[in-house]
Scaffold this active site. Structure first.
Site, mmCIF file in Angstrom:
data_model
loop_
_atom_site.group_PDB
_atom_site.id
_atom_site.type_symbol
_atom_site.label_atom_id
_atom_site.label_comp_id
_atom_site.label_asym_id
_atom_site.label_seq_id
_atom_site.Cartn_x
_atom_site.Cartn_y
_atom_site.Cartn_z
ATOM 1 N N ASP A 14 0.839 -1.204 0.000
ATOM 2 C CA ASP A 14 0.000 0.000 0.000
ATOM 3 C C ASP A 14 0.874 1.254 0.000
ATOM 4 O OD1 ASP A 14 -2.277 1.500 0.050
ATOM 5 O OD2 ASP A 14 -2.718 1.171 2.170
ATOM 6 N N GLY A 15 0.353 2.315 -0.603
ATOM 7 C CA GLY A 15 1.032 3.613 -0.530
ATOM 8 C C GLY A 15 1.632 4.097 -1.844
ATOM 9 N N ARG A 27 -0.356 9.267 -10.073
ATOM 10 C CA ARG A 27 -0.427 8.034 -9.279
ATOM 11 C C ARG A 27 0.185 6.824 -10.014
ATOM 12 N NH1 ARG A 27 -3.838 7.459 -5.189
ATOM 13 N NH2 ARG A 27 -4.299 5.330 -5.765
ATOM 14 N N HIS A 31 2.616 3.348 -9.024
ATOM 15 C CA HIS A 31 2.414 1.924 -9.313
ATOM 16 C C HIS A 31 3.624 1.347 -10.063
ATOM 17 C CE1 HIS A 31 -1.518 2.202 -7.699
ATOM 18 N NE2 HIS A 31 -2.047 2.892 -8.680
ATOM 19 N N SER A 60 -7.501 -5.784 -5.736
ATOM 20 C CA SER A 60 -8.596 -6.329 -4.929
ATOM 21 C C SER A 60 -9.925 -6.244 -5.688
ATOM 22 C CB SER A 60 -8.716 -5.555 -3.615
ATOM 23 O OG SER A 60 -9.334 -4.311 -3.844
ATOM 24 N N THR A 61 -10.921 -6.955 -5.189
ATOM 25 C CA THR A 61 -12.250 -6.900 -5.820
ATOM 26 C C THR A 61 -12.821 -5.481 -5.709
ATOM 27 O OG1 THR A 61 -13.083 -7.807 -3.732
ATOM 28 C CG2 THR A 61 -12.966 -9.324 -5.561
ATOM 29 N N TRP A 64 -11.766 -2.116 -8.530
ATOM 30 C CA TRP A 64 -12.487 -1.724 -9.755
ATOM 31 C C TRP A 64 -13.145 -0.359 -9.588
ATOM 32 C CZ3 TRP A 64 -11.310 -4.664 -13.760
ATOM 33 C CH2 TRP A 64 -11.045 -6.017 -13.582
ATOM 34 N N ARG A 66 -11.817 2.308 -8.651
ATOM 35 C CA ARG A 66 -10.890 3.405 -8.978
ATOM 36 C C ARG A 66 -11.210 3.968 -10.369
ATOM 37 N NH1 ARG A 66 -5.218 2.488 -6.084
ATOM 38 N NH2 ARG A 66 -6.101 1.814 -4.131
ATOM 39 N N LEU A 126 10.573 -20.892 -4.580
ATOM 40 C CA LEU A 126 9.553 -20.013 -3.995
ATOM 41 C C LEU A 126 8.326 -20.063 -4.888
ATOM 42 C CD1 LEU A 126 9.010 -17.486 -1.964
ATOM 43 C CD2 LEU A 126 9.490 -16.084 -3.976
ATOM 44 N N ARG A 181 -5.153 -1.913 8.771
ATOM 45 C CA ARG A 181 -6.342 -2.737 8.508
ATOM 46 C C ARG A 181 -5.999 -3.852 7.528
ATOM 47 N NH1 ARG A 181 -7.765 2.524 6.666
ATOM 48 N NH2 ARG A 181 -7.203 2.710 4.485
#
Ligand code: FPP
Length: 227
Positions: A14-15, A27, A31, A60-61, A64, A66, A126, A181
């Site tokens: 996050d962030g 933004r 990413h 995440s679900t 979308w 955004r 891995l 969270r």
């Protein structure tokens, strides 16, 4: 003092947006910088003796919601990342897998995902799992429906086996950027996880900080409900 094993690490990355904003950038630049860190951290985990599985929350679900432009950018970035990183997976013996409902993605992206899964399926240092269009509540509902459809009893074991992957429970969950969270990530698999929240924004996260977090985790006492 116990020395915990760390087989399965999960990260809520996050962030990215705040990292870009702080620099006066769009933004999407956050990413892009975040994708570079995905590569570094994945490589670090592949070289780490204990870590066998790394699960990363990539989309995440709820993502979308955004702006369409940002969603499109993330889709393209994930596809570009997979194309570019196949050599990294092969050189470092990394198997690639996903959790989440891929059916909403474009055929192009699904094809790329399947191509990398197929090419890396025998790698074993891995397993890197990207959570894509993933929501834990959605995963649990789909799993329970699978159990019922198979006329099986609803038990912890049957639900666990019907989840998106048979991968082990999470030992340590890290979230970057200072938010405290869980955001619908792996709710079933974190029943006995340790948590670590760092204020570092994901594009600034380094393997050095990860090493420090792992040391912190190793020195914790895990009791799994016992005494
Ligand atoms: C959170 O930052 C991050 C995401 C929405 C997804 C994570 C995506 C990446 C790390 C980049 C691409 C991933 C791969 C696998 C190539 P945010 O936008 O919520 O940041 P903010 O809370 O500061 O706005």
């Amino acid at each position: 003092m116990s020395k915990n094993r760390l087989e399965h690490l999960a990260i809520i990355m996050d962030g990215n947006g705040r990292w870009a904003k702080k620099r006066g950038l769009n933004r999407t630049k956050g990413h892009e910088a975040g994708a570079e860190v995905v590569r570094d951290i994945t490589k670090f985990c592949a070289l780490h003796d204990d870590i066998k599985t790394l699960t990363l929350y990539a989309f995440s679900t709820e993502n979308w919601k955004r702006p369409q432009m940002e969603v499109n950018f993330l889709m393209k970035l994930i596809k570009r990342y997979l194309k570019k990183e196949l050599p990294l997976y092969m050189e470092n013996n990394i198997k690639f897998d996903t959790i989440g409902d891929l059916s909403s993605f474009s055929k192009d992206l699904i094809d790329e995902i399947n191509r990398v899964k197929e090419a890396t399926k025998n790698n074993s240092a891995l397993t890197q799992i990207l959570a894509l269009n993933y929501g834990a509540q959605d995963e649990i509902v789909r799993a329970v429906n699978r159990v019922l459809k198979d006329n099986k009893e609803v038990t912890i074991e049957n639900i666990s086996n019907a989840l998106d992957t048979p991968y082990s429970s999470i030992d340590l969950l890290i979230r970057t950027s200072g938010e405290v969270r869980v955001s619908n990530f792996l709710l079933w698999q974190i029943a006995y996880s340790e948590f670590y929240f760092t204020k570092t924004l994901w594009p600034d996260f380094t393997s050095k900080e990860l090493e420090e977090i792992i040391q912190n985790y190793k020195n914790r006492e895990r009791r799994f409900g016992g005494i």
